[in-house]
Design an enzyme around this catalytic site. Sequence first.
Site, PDB file in Angstrom:
ATOM      1  N   LYS A 209      47.543 -33.339  57.448  1.00 28.16           N
ATOM      2  CA  LYS A 209      46.489 -33.613  56.465  1.00 28.16           C
ATOM      3  C   LYS A 209      46.334 -32.435  55.484  1.00 28.16           C
ATOM      4  O   LYS A 209      47.086 -31.470  55.553  1.00 28.16           O
ATOM      5  CB  LYS A 209      45.175 -33.914  57.195  1.00 28.16           C
TER       6      LYS A 209
HETATM    7  C1  LIG Z   1      43.408 -43.185  57.763  1.00 26.01           C
HETATM    8  C2  LIG Z   1      43.261 -42.421  59.046  1.00 26.01           C
HETATM    9  N1  LIG Z   1      42.168 -42.631  59.783  1.00 26.01           N
HETATM   10  C3  LIG Z   1      41.972 -41.965  60.938  1.00 26.01           C
HETATM   11  C4  LIG Z   1      42.898 -41.054  61.416  1.00 26.01           C
HETATM   12  C5  LIG Z   1      42.657 -40.398  62.744  1.00 26.01           C
HETATM   13  O1  LIG Z   1      42.628 -39.009  62.652  1.00 26.01           O
HETATM   14  P1  LIG Z   1      43.035 -38.118  63.925  1.00 26.01           P
HETATM   15  O2  LIG Z   1      44.506 -38.203  64.087  1.00 26.01           O
HETATM   16  O3  LIG Z   1      42.574 -36.738  63.519  1.00 26.01           O
HETATM   17  O4  LIG Z   1      42.284 -38.653  65.084  1.00 26.01           O
HETATM   18  C6  LIG Z   1      44.038 -40.810  60.671  1.00 26.01           C
HETATM   19  C7  LIG Z   1      45.041 -39.841  61.163  1.00 26.01           C
HETATM   20  O5  LIG Z   1      46.194 -40.047  61.244  1.00 26.01           O
HETATM   21  C8  LIG Z   1      44.238 -41.514  59.458  1.00 26.01           C
HETATM   22  O6  LIG Z   1      45.340 -41.325  58.729  1.00 26.01           O
END
Ligand SMILES: Cc1ncc(COP(=O)(O)O)c(C=O)c1O
Length: 409
Positions: A209
């Site tokens: 990210k």
């Molecule tokens: C659009 C979206 N929502 C939620 C998430 C979830 O984040 P995390 O991987 O930090 O739990 C991601 C991560 O890949 C994402 O790209």
Amino acid sequence: MDKLAIDGGEPVRKNLLPYGHQWIDEADIQAVAEVLRSDWLTTGPKVGEFERAFVDFVGAKEAVAVNNGTAALHTAMYAADIGAGDSARGITKDENIPRAEVIVPPMTFASTANCIVFQGGTPVFADVDPETLLIDPAQVEAKITPRTKAIIAVDYAGQPCDYDALRAIADRHGLTLVADACHALGGSYKGRPVGSLADLNSFSFHPVKHITTGEGGMITTDDPELAQRMRIFRNHGITTDHRQREQQGSWFYEMVDLGYNYRLTDIQCALGISQLRKLSRWVKRRQEIARCYDQAFAEIPTVEPLEVRKDVSHAYHIYMIRLNLAQLRVTRAKVFSALRAEGIGVNVHYIPVHLHPFYRERFGTGPGLCPVAEAVYEGLITLPMFPAMTDADVDDVILAISKVISTYC
Ligand SMILES: Cc1ncc(COP(=O)(O)O)c(C=O)c1O
């Protein structure tokens, strides 16, 4: 054009260029080392410091740090009172109690929909716009029922959704507007920063990210009461945390609701504060890379970038292309393998969520529910995009695409 690497030719690159990668410098390492030498590894002063720095960046009133983006979405669903029947707890096993519905796009990571299920709600999939792959406000409106409680908008790839249109729908029907802004930190809509556009805005700090804390997440809101509820939720549903009790010289606490351990450590928050200082510069670099791709692909008719609306600043978490499969002699899978063989770490974002076996079995979703997402998915490929990419890396991607596409055209 040279023979493709997949057919035994020389690859464009010997080492695989990933689709996303963190950027850690000495200042980041120093910031983490300082916390390791301090008294507070978790629930210490760095948590509030990171939250305040984040609030300053996105222009919201409150930020609540949690330990990943999925936890951020779950916490947002809790704050939006999503649950079965009148309960916001989401812990009933009674299948007869009507469940709150939350409207969500299919073109996203599974956790955007999973967070609704965690709280006992029902995800209702609304299709996306074919040019931007952002949730289509007309489809949202069409999916509203008396049980609808919230909308989760996903700023897919880093482009903010049409928040004015979504806000009007949410207000008309008394719904909470939630942004899954995990792709869009550093972007803006009509001059307003991502993070201040919805009632609750969630972020992820996974290494691919815009900034990273290893794992990490944040929710922003303008509502101090919701922020306070979310702080309790991330700490087991308990009224005070370890440091507060230490400062008060008290052992007493009460558990007022069912919560989780979703705390982000001070080690991670220190890294987040240090990373945040570089965010604006990194988003500019992402936009510069996107411009190079846009220019190059304007010359290749079988490769179409997604449309970017005029009223947004796109944060480019990822850069997607759509292959015009009708004009190519091969499948997306073949193009994908050929690009990997050339040393380009392409990916695909995403298999539409309603097609996953869990959703088909549990909620009866499946093909035909969101025809736009299903059709576009067939030709999608994600190209490398991260600020530490050099100009030579960008040229390699463009060269590999030209080589593969001209071979198969
Ligand atoms: C659009 C979206 N929502 C939620 C998430 C979830 O984040 P995390 O991987 O930090 O739990 C991601 C991560 O890949 C994402 O790209």
